[in-house]
Design an enzyme around this catalytic site. Structure first.
Site, short mmCIF file in Angstrom:
data_model
loop_
_atom_site.label_atom_id
_atom_site.label_comp_id
_atom_site.label_asym_id
_atom_site.label_seq_id
_atom_site.Cartn_x
_atom_site.Cartn_y
_atom_site.Cartn_z
N ASP A 45 0.81 -1.25 -0.07
CA ASP A 45 0.10 0.13 0.00
C ASP A 45 0.82 1.20 -0.09
O ASP A 45 2.12 1.05 0.31
CB ASP A 45 -0.76 0.04 1.21
N LEU A 46 0.41 2.41 -0.36
CA LEU A 46 1.27 3.71 -0.31
C LEU A 46 0.92 4.50 0.89
O LEU A 46 1.89 4.52 1.75
CB LEU A 46 1.00 4.32 -1.78
N ASP A 47 -0.33 4.96 0.83
CA ASP A 47 -0.47 5.98 2.02
C ASP A 47 -0.45 5.26 3.36
O ASP A 47 -1.09 4.41 3.46
CB ASP A 47 -2.00 6.66 1.70
N THR A 85 0.56 10.31 3.11
CA THR A 85 -0.18 11.61 2.51
C THR A 85 -1.41 11.97 3.00
O THR A 85 -2.14 12.63 2.57
CB THR A 85 -0.25 11.04 0.88
N LYS A 112 -9.47 6.63 4.88
CA LYS A 112 -8.21 6.32 4.47
C LYS A 112 -8.28 4.89 3.69
O LYS A 112 -9.12 3.98 4.16
CB LYS A 112 -7.45 5.91 5.69
N GLY A 113 -7.44 4.84 2.58
CA GLY A 113 -7.44 3.69 1.65
C GLY A 113 -8.71 3.72 0.82
O GLY A 113 -9.03 2.65 0.11
N ILE A 114 -9.73 4.38 1.25
CA ILE A 114 -10.95 4.62 0.33
C ILE A 114 -10.89 5.25 -0.92
O ILE A 114 -10.24 6.57 -0.84
CB ILE A 114 -12.08 5.15 1.25
N ARG A 163 -11.28 8.08 -4.13
CA ARG A 163 -11.70 9.36 -4.14
C ARG A 163 -13.07 9.58 -4.27
O ARG A 163 -13.79 10.44 -3.11
CB ARG A 163 -10.90 9.99 -5.42
N SER A 201 -2.01 0.70 -4.54
CA SER A 201 -2.56 1.83 -3.74
C SER A 201 -3.78 2.18 -4.48
O SER A 201 -4.17 2.47 -5.74
CB SER A 201 -1.69 3.05 -3.97
N ALA A 202 -4.72 2.72 -3.83
CA ALA A 202 -6.26 3.13 -4.23
C ALA A 202 -5.81 4.72 -5.00
O ALA A 202 -6.75 5.08 -5.60
CB ALA A 202 -7.27 3.31 -3.15
N SER A 203 -4.69 5.23 -4.75
CA SER A 203 -4.49 6.61 -5.23
C SER A 203 -3.97 6.58 -6.71
O SER A 203 -3.17 5.88 -7.16
CB SER A 203 -3.37 7.37 -4.17
N ASN A 225 -2.89 9.06 -7.63
CA ASN A 225 -1.71 10.01 -7.84
C ASN A 225 -0.39 9.05 -7.31
O ASN A 225 0.88 9.53 -7.20
CB ASN A 225 -1.90 11.17 -6.85
N LYS A 230 -10.64 -1.50 -2.29
CA LYS A 230 -10.50 -2.31 -0.86
C LYS A 230 -11.61 -1.99 -0.18
O LYS A 230 -12.55 -1.06 -0.33
CB LYS A 230 -9.08 -1.65 0.00
N GLU A 273 0.07 -3.09 4.59
CA GLU A 273 -1.27 -2.36 4.63
C GLU A 273 -1.23 -1.44 6.01
O GLU A 273 -0.86 -2.13 7.03
CB GLU A 273 -2.49 -3.10 4.52
N ASP A 274 -1.77 -0.35 5.97
CA ASP A 274 -2.21 0.43 7.20
C ASP A 274 -3.56 0.47 7.46
O ASP A 274 -3.97 1.11 8.52
CB ASP A 274 -1.47 1.71 7.40
P1 B16 Z 1 -6.40 9.67 -4.90
P2 B16 Z 1 -3.71 4.19 -0.46
C1 B16 Z 1 -5.49 6.16 -0.89
O1 B16 Z 1 -4.30 5.78 -0.85
C2 B16 Z 1 -5.75 7.05 0.27
O2 B16 Z 1 -5.60 6.43 1.65
C3 B16 Z 1 -7.02 7.49 0.30
O3 B16 Z 1 -7.31 8.55 1.47
C4 B16 Z 1 -7.35 8.26 -1.08
O4 B16 Z 1 -8.95 8.75 -0.89
C5 B16 Z 1 -7.43 7.18 -2.17
O5 B16 Z 1 -5.91 6.62 -1.92
C6 B16 Z 1 -7.42 7.78 -3.58
O6 B16 Z 1 -6.41 8.83 -3.61
O7 B16 Z 1 -7.67 10.65 -4.79
O8 B16 Z 1 -5.18 10.33 -4.99
O9 B16 Z 1 -6.83 8.65 -6.25
O10 B16 Z 1 -3.72 4.13 1.14
O11 B16 Z 1 -4.71 2.98 -1.02
O12 B16 Z 1 -2.30 4.13 -0.79
MG MG Z 2 -2.96 3.07 3.40
#
Ligand code: B16
Ligand code: MG
Length: 219
Positions: A8-10, A16, A44-46, A48, A115-117, A119, A146, A170-171
């Protein structure tokens, strides 16, 4: 035998969450839904869009916006978030993670980012870690977020490995549920209560120890 690690990233590689919080908070205040750090834990982890839905539900405003307007709100938050993450440098890698990655590399383990991000690639680049990862799962390619295991299953697949040949780190509770459902050995970073479903957990990233994890997998 373990051949890969899916990260996982964040909250694991960098933190972040604070930037996500600041950007959502600004948007929330603008639309009349103020919230605090405690509520932010639910985001967190959810993804956007799912994060936006949770915020709108908090303000009982989920039916006040069309899909197009919701997308515009999420876009606005992301523009603010991208501004904030411009300040990320390699000094933002969480304690112990650089050593943990080096240890993985010296054992010839392949690394993937789950990562769900959206970015994620830009953040890894700013951290100077992009070259270390064999693959980055594109969250836009997934049907479910997730706690669904899809992102971890895909991470293993893209590395050319079976899920049971990988460790997932994961966190978030939703993240540990996803790793477990994928059939990977789950390593949690966090407190005993939130990480109770993890096969092994440490309180801080600095406590991650590859030898100890590999021993636990074999026990
Ligand atoms: P983005 P992870 C997740 O990262 C964040 O924990 C979560 O808060 C955020 O909404 C999600 O990425 C989407 O991010 O808006 O940048 O696409 O914990 O899965 O690394
Ligand atoms: Mg995370």
């Amino acid at each position: 035998m373990i051949k890969g690690v899916v990260f996982d990233l964040d909250g694991v590689i960098t933190d972040t969450a604070e930037f996500h919080y600041l950007a959502w908070k600004e948007l929330g205040e603008k639309i009349g839904i103020p919230f605090d750090r405690a509520f932010n834990e639910n985001l967190k982890g959810i993804s956007r869009m799912d994060s936006l839905e949770r915020i709108l539900e908090l303000g009982n405003k989920q039916n006040d916006y069309s899909q197009e307007e919701k997308e515009a709100l999420a876009h606005e938050k992301n523009e603010q978030y991208k501004e904030l993450i411009k300040q990320i440098t390699p000094s933002d890698i969480l304690p112990g993670i650089s050593t943990f990655i080096e240890d993985c590399k010296s054992k010839q383990l392949k690394l993937a980012l789950a990562s769900a991000s959206k970015n994620g690639p830009a953040i890894l680049e700013s951290l100077g870690l992009k070259e270390e990862f064999g693959t980055i799962v594109d969250p836009a390619s997934l049907a479910k977020g997730k706690p669904d295991p899809e992102i971890f299953i895909k991470g293993a697949e893209l590395l050319g490995l079976k899920a049971e040949e990988c460790i997932g780190v994961e966190d978030a509770e939703a993240g540990i549920a996803a790793v477990n459902a994928a059939g990977m050995f789950s390593v949690g970073v966090g407190n005993a209560e939130s990480m109770k479903a993890a096969d092994l957990f440490v309180e801080h990233t600095a406590d991650l120890n590859l030898e100890a994890i590999l021993q636990a997998v074999n026990n």
